[in-house]
Design a protein around this motif. Structure first.
Motif, PDB file in Angstrom:
ATOM      1  N   SER A 189     -11.767   4.088  -0.031  1.00  0.00           N
ATOM      2  CA  SER A 189     -12.311   3.059   0.817  1.00  0.00           C
ATOM      3  C   SER A 189     -12.608   3.401   2.168  1.00  0.00           C
ATOM      4  O   SER A 189     -13.562   3.022   3.040  1.00  0.00           O
ATOM      5  CB  SER A 189     -11.404   1.888   0.897  1.00  0.00           C
ATOM      6  OG  SER A 189     -11.361   1.220  -0.598  1.00  0.00           O
ATOM      7  N   GLU A 196       0.940  -1.320   0.093  1.00  0.00           N
ATOM      8  CA  GLU A 196       0.010  -0.144  -0.013  1.00  0.00           C
ATOM      9  C   GLU A 196       0.981   1.294  -0.057  1.00  0.00           C
ATOM     10  O   GLU A 196       1.738   1.561   0.955  1.00  0.00           O
ATOM     11  CB  GLU A 196      -0.887  -0.143   1.133  1.00  0.00           C
ATOM     12  CG  GLU A 196      -1.641   1.294   1.461  1.00  0.00           C
ATOM     13  CD  GLU A 196      -2.269   2.074   0.366  1.00  0.00           C
ATOM     14  OE1 GLU A 196      -3.139   1.118  -0.240  1.00  0.00           O
ATOM     15  OE2 GLU A 196      -2.167   3.074  -0.037  1.00  0.00           O
ATOM     16  N   GLY A 228     -22.345   4.188   1.909  1.00  0.00           N
ATOM     17  CA  GLY A 228     -23.623   3.196   1.301  1.00  0.00           C
ATOM     18  C   GLY A 228     -23.462   1.961   1.000  1.00  0.00           C
ATOM     19  O   GLY A 228     -22.773   1.391   0.175  1.00  0.00           O
ATOM     20  N   ARG A 267      -1.774  12.522  -5.103  1.00  0.00           N
ATOM     21  CA  ARG A 267      -2.722  11.661  -4.373  1.00  0.00           C
ATOM     22  C   ARG A 267      -3.649  12.182  -3.221  1.00  0.00           C
ATOM     23  O   ARG A 267      -3.573  11.751  -2.232  1.00  0.00           O
ATOM     24  CB  ARG A 267      -1.422  10.967  -3.324  1.00  0.00           C
ATOM     25  CG  ARG A 267      -0.522  10.116  -4.060  1.00  0.00           C
ATOM     26  CD  ARG A 267       0.345   8.987  -3.531  1.00  0.00           C
ATOM     27  NE  ARG A 267      -0.508   8.078  -3.364  1.00  0.00           N
ATOM     28  CZ  ARG A 267      -0.747   7.024  -4.043  1.00  0.00           C
ATOM     29  NH1 ARG A 267      -0.337   7.146  -5.378  1.00  0.00           N
ATOM     30  NH2 ARG A 267      -1.270   5.851  -3.580  1.00  0.00           N
ATOM     31  N   GLU A 286     -11.503   8.634  -6.767  1.00  0.00           N
ATOM     32  CA  GLU A 286     -12.292   7.554  -7.062  1.00  0.00           C
ATOM     33  C   GLU A 286     -11.944   7.310  -8.653  1.00  0.00           C
ATOM     34  O   GLU A 286     -11.744   8.480  -9.442  1.00  0.00           O
ATOM     35  CB  GLU A 286     -13.523   7.514  -6.797  1.00  0.00           C
ATOM     36  CG  GLU A 286     -14.551   6.490  -7.245  1.00  0.00           C
ATOM     37  CD  GLU A 286     -14.339   5.361  -6.790  1.00  0.00           C
ATOM     38  OE1 GLU A 286     -13.367   4.772  -6.331  1.00  0.00           O
ATOM     39  OE2 GLU A 286     -15.439   4.390  -6.670  1.00  0.00           O
TER      40      GLU A 286
HETATM   41  C1  FAD Z   1     -16.645  10.647  -1.352  1.00  0.00           C
HETATM   42  C2  FAD Z   1     -16.985   9.229  -1.860  1.00  0.00           C
HETATM   43  C3  FAD Z   1     -18.152   8.700  -1.551  1.00  0.00           C
HETATM   44  C4  FAD Z   1     -18.480   7.386  -1.838  1.00  0.00           C
HETATM   45  N1  FAD Z   1     -19.666   6.722  -1.305  1.00  0.00           N
HETATM   46  C5  FAD Z   1     -19.776   5.516  -1.648  1.00  0.00           C
HETATM   47  C6  FAD Z   1     -20.980   4.720  -1.368  1.00  0.00           C
HETATM   48  O1  FAD Z   1     -21.916   5.455  -0.459  1.00  0.00           O
HETATM   49  N2  FAD Z   1     -21.309   3.344  -1.451  1.00  0.00           N
HETATM   50  C7  FAD Z   1     -20.304   2.730  -2.382  1.00  0.00           C
HETATM   51  O2  FAD Z   1     -20.531   1.571  -2.642  1.00  0.00           O
HETATM   52  N3  FAD Z   1     -19.191   3.236  -2.725  1.00  0.00           N
HETATM   53  C8  FAD Z   1     -19.018   4.718  -2.570  1.00  0.00           C
HETATM   54  N4  FAD Z   1     -17.847   5.299  -2.969  1.00  0.00           N
HETATM   55  C9  FAD Z   1     -17.074   4.524  -4.032  1.00  0.00           C
HETATM   56  C10 FAD Z   1     -15.833   3.616  -3.025  1.00  0.00           C
HETATM   57  O3  FAD Z   1     -15.493   4.278  -1.997  1.00  0.00           O
HETATM   58  C11 FAD Z   1     -14.877   2.946  -4.009  1.00  0.00           C
HETATM   59  O4  FAD Z   1     -15.592   2.527  -5.336  1.00  0.00           O
HETATM   60  C12 FAD Z   1     -13.931   2.029  -3.206  1.00  0.00           C
HETATM   61  O5  FAD Z   1     -13.519   2.227  -2.084  1.00  0.00           O
HETATM   62  C13 FAD Z   1     -12.850   1.657  -4.106  1.00  0.00           C
HETATM   63  O6  FAD Z   1     -12.053   0.785  -3.431  1.00  0.00           O
HETATM   64  P1  FAD Z   1     -10.657   0.344  -4.009  1.00  0.00           P
HETATM   65  O7  FAD Z   1     -10.045  -0.524  -2.946  1.00  0.00           O
HETATM   66  O8  FAD Z   1     -10.849  -0.215  -5.427  1.00  0.00           O
HETATM   67  O9  FAD Z   1      -9.983   1.661  -4.109  1.00  0.00           O
HETATM   68  P2  FAD Z   1      -9.121   2.581  -3.089  1.00  0.00           P
HETATM   69  O10 FAD Z   1      -9.855   2.688  -1.823  1.00  0.00           O
HETATM   70  O11 FAD Z   1      -8.768   3.970  -3.806  1.00  0.00           O
HETATM   71  O12 FAD Z   1      -7.732   1.924  -2.615  1.00  0.00           O
HETATM   72  C14 FAD Z   1      -6.701   1.793  -3.522  1.00  0.00           C
HETATM   73  C15 FAD Z   1      -5.418   1.911  -2.770  1.00  0.00           C
HETATM   74  O13 FAD Z   1      -4.405   1.677  -3.688  1.00  0.00           O
HETATM   75  C16 FAD Z   1      -3.250   2.309  -3.379  1.00  0.00           C
HETATM   76  N5  FAD Z   1      -2.382   2.170  -4.386  1.00  0.00           N
HETATM   77  C17 FAD Z   1      -2.245   2.949  -5.628  1.00  0.00           C
HETATM   78  N6  FAD Z   1      -1.373   2.821  -6.256  1.00  0.00           N
HETATM   79  C18 FAD Z   1      -0.444   2.259  -5.877  1.00  0.00           C
HETATM   80  C19 FAD Z   1       0.690   1.530  -5.877  1.00  0.00           C
HETATM   81  N7  FAD Z   1       1.322   1.836  -7.187  1.00  0.00           N
HETATM   82  N8  FAD Z   1       1.522   0.924  -5.079  1.00  0.00           N
HETATM   83  C20 FAD Z   1       0.931   0.773  -3.771  1.00  0.00           C
HETATM   84  N9  FAD Z   1      -0.470   0.986  -3.519  1.00  0.00           N
HETATM   85  C21 FAD Z   1      -1.088   1.749  -4.575  1.00  0.00           C
HETATM   86  C22 FAD Z   1      -3.803   3.640  -3.070  1.00  0.00           C
HETATM   87  O14 FAD Z   1      -2.899   4.262  -2.135  1.00  0.00           O
HETATM   88  C23 FAD Z   1      -5.257   3.142  -2.182  1.00  0.00           C
HETATM   89  O15 FAD Z   1      -5.221   3.011  -0.865  1.00  0.00           O
HETATM   90  C24 FAD Z   1     -17.496   6.626  -2.764  1.00  0.00           C
HETATM   91  C25 FAD Z   1     -16.300   7.296  -3.098  1.00  0.00           C
HETATM   92  C26 FAD Z   1     -16.084   8.512  -2.480  1.00  0.00           C
HETATM   93  C27 FAD Z   1     -14.517   9.013  -2.920  1.00  0.00           C
END
Ligand code: FAD
Length: 389
Positions: A48, A39, A54, A276, A312
């Protein structure tokens, strides 16, 4: 270069410690895999950990519905599965119609889902809506109700998946950004400031940054970042139980037990991928605040306590990529959740574990294939050339 030591080796490397990376790590570790999560910042730092929480099957694109329904079952059993319920409250979710035309839209949506065999979204009339939420303004006309949806605490949920994965032996390295990735022979290598990590299999769950990693493998995905915003009000006496959205305008709205109200709904702020972080655009927040006051006039003097934006990943067709690589072996992607990936996290982590460990997911994932954008392009090129001839 060979890996520098045992700590850098694993069966599976996961790049990205958001909910999808942590959930994938948990589901793989549960099946005995030796997993390392890398990470860049800290677990839950981005979408996340900062989303609206939601837990919504309501309003999903049809291809996502089987995944969302499967994930919902995990949400309801979360405490038994990972030892914590993530603060999940099965409040139900409502989509509000404010005009007769919007209610017709809701009617058409429910009919469409029924034609696909889905019955979780129920059409409700004005009286039922006001019975569920008596504080709503009287102009509402009805809507859609999903009883088993709800909301949860994003950071707590992500941290709980991480801790559950760690208890099963998964190792998390924070402050460990991956630069280059490379497959040599039968192993994947990930370059980081802590040195080289290696494993036979690689999972990319890097959210808005995943497209950059896919590009290194030669897989170009039309994915772009957006800064999604939320605001939280001061505390107010309980007036709303369900999690709410609207039909004709963007809204996501819920009142927590402590009285604060969280307001969002795909409100676009500013995303800075290289820096970031996300930034709030206050002018746009005002529009959302106006929607809330239209629906709950008694809130017009309620103050906003804080606001923020998270980065996002959005794809061109508004569906995520959940897919084995089409160019390299032992590589699986899960990213591009377009503002709705929190609810999907528990279930998609399971699907990723199946793709990685069995090669076959338990639900069809064709709609989420990484090469679907090339296919669309190829198909439109074929149509253009057919028309030209
Ligand atoms: C304000 C907001 C409100 C939302 N509301 C909702 C909701 O109500 N309901 C719902 O279902 N969804 C909601 N979402 C969407 C949801 O939060 C995301 O779709 C989901 O959290 C995505 O998760 P993820 O693990 O794919 O991405 P992320 O949480 O972005 O995690 C990806 C991780 O990868 C890491 N990373 C990136 N590149 C590298 C690298 N090269 N090396 C190491 N680490 C790296 C980043 O640092 C990050 O921590 C919302 C999003 C936002 C921003």
């Amino acid at each position: 270069m060979p890996p520098s030591g045992a700590a850098s080796e694993a069966d599976v490397l996961v790049i990205g410690g958001g909910l999808h990376g942590s959930s994938s790590a948990f589901h793989m570790a549960r099946r005995g895999a030796n997993v390392v999560v890398l990470e860049a910042d800290y677990v839950g730092r981005h979408s996340s950990g900062v989303n609206a929480g939601g837990v919504r099957t309501l309003g999903r694109p049809v291809p996502e519905i089987p995944l969302a329904l499967m994930s919902r079952e995990i949400w309801h059993a979360l405490h038994d599965t990972i030892g914590d319920d993530g603060g999940f409250v099965p409040s139900g979710q409502l989509k509000i119609a404010e005009t007769e035309a919007e209610l017709d839209e809701c009617r058409a949506r429910v009919a469409l889902l029924e034609s696909h065999g889905f019955t979780h979204e129920k059409l409700i009339d004005r009286a039922t809506l006001l019975e569920l939420e008596p504080a709503l303004a009287p102009h509402v006309t009805g809507g859609i109700w999903v009883e088993r949806d709800g909301y949860a605490l994003p950071f707590r949920t992500t941290a709980s998946f991480r801790l559950a994965a760690q208890r099963l032996g998964a190792r998390f390295f924070e402050g460990t950004p991956v630069g280059r990735i490379e497959q040599r022979g039968t192993r994947w290598f990930a370059q980081t400031p802590r040195g080289l990590f290696s494993a036979e299999k690689l999972v990319i769950t890097a959210g808005a940054w995943a497209g950059q990693l896919a590009e290194q493998v030669g897989e170009r995905v039309p994915v772009h970042p957006e800064g999604l915003m939320l605001m939280v009000t001061h505390r107010v006496a309980p007036f709303c139980r369900a999690t709410l959205g609207a039909t004709g305008r963007p809204l996501s709205f819920k009142q927590f037990d402590n009285g604060t109200v969280v307001i969002g709904g795909k409100l676009i702020g500013i995303a800075d991928l290289d820096g970031r972080h996300g930034e709030v655009d206050f002018a746009r927040l005002v529009r959302s605040a106006n929607t809330v006051v239209d629906l709950f006039p008694h809130l017009r003097h309620l103050g906003v306590n804080r606001a923020w934006a998270g980065v996002e990943a959005f794809t061109d067709d508004s569906l995520p990529v959940i897919s084995a690589s089409r160019r390299a072996s032992n590589l699986v992607y899960s990213f591009g959740y377009c503002g709705s990936g929190f609810q999907l996290g528990p279930g998609c982590g399971k699907l990723v574990s199946e793709l990685v460990l069995d090669g076959e997911p338990s639900l069809p994932l064709e709609a989420f294939a990484i090469d679907r954008f090339d296919l669309t392009h190829a198909a439109s090129t074929r149509v253009v050339s057919a028309v030209a001839h």
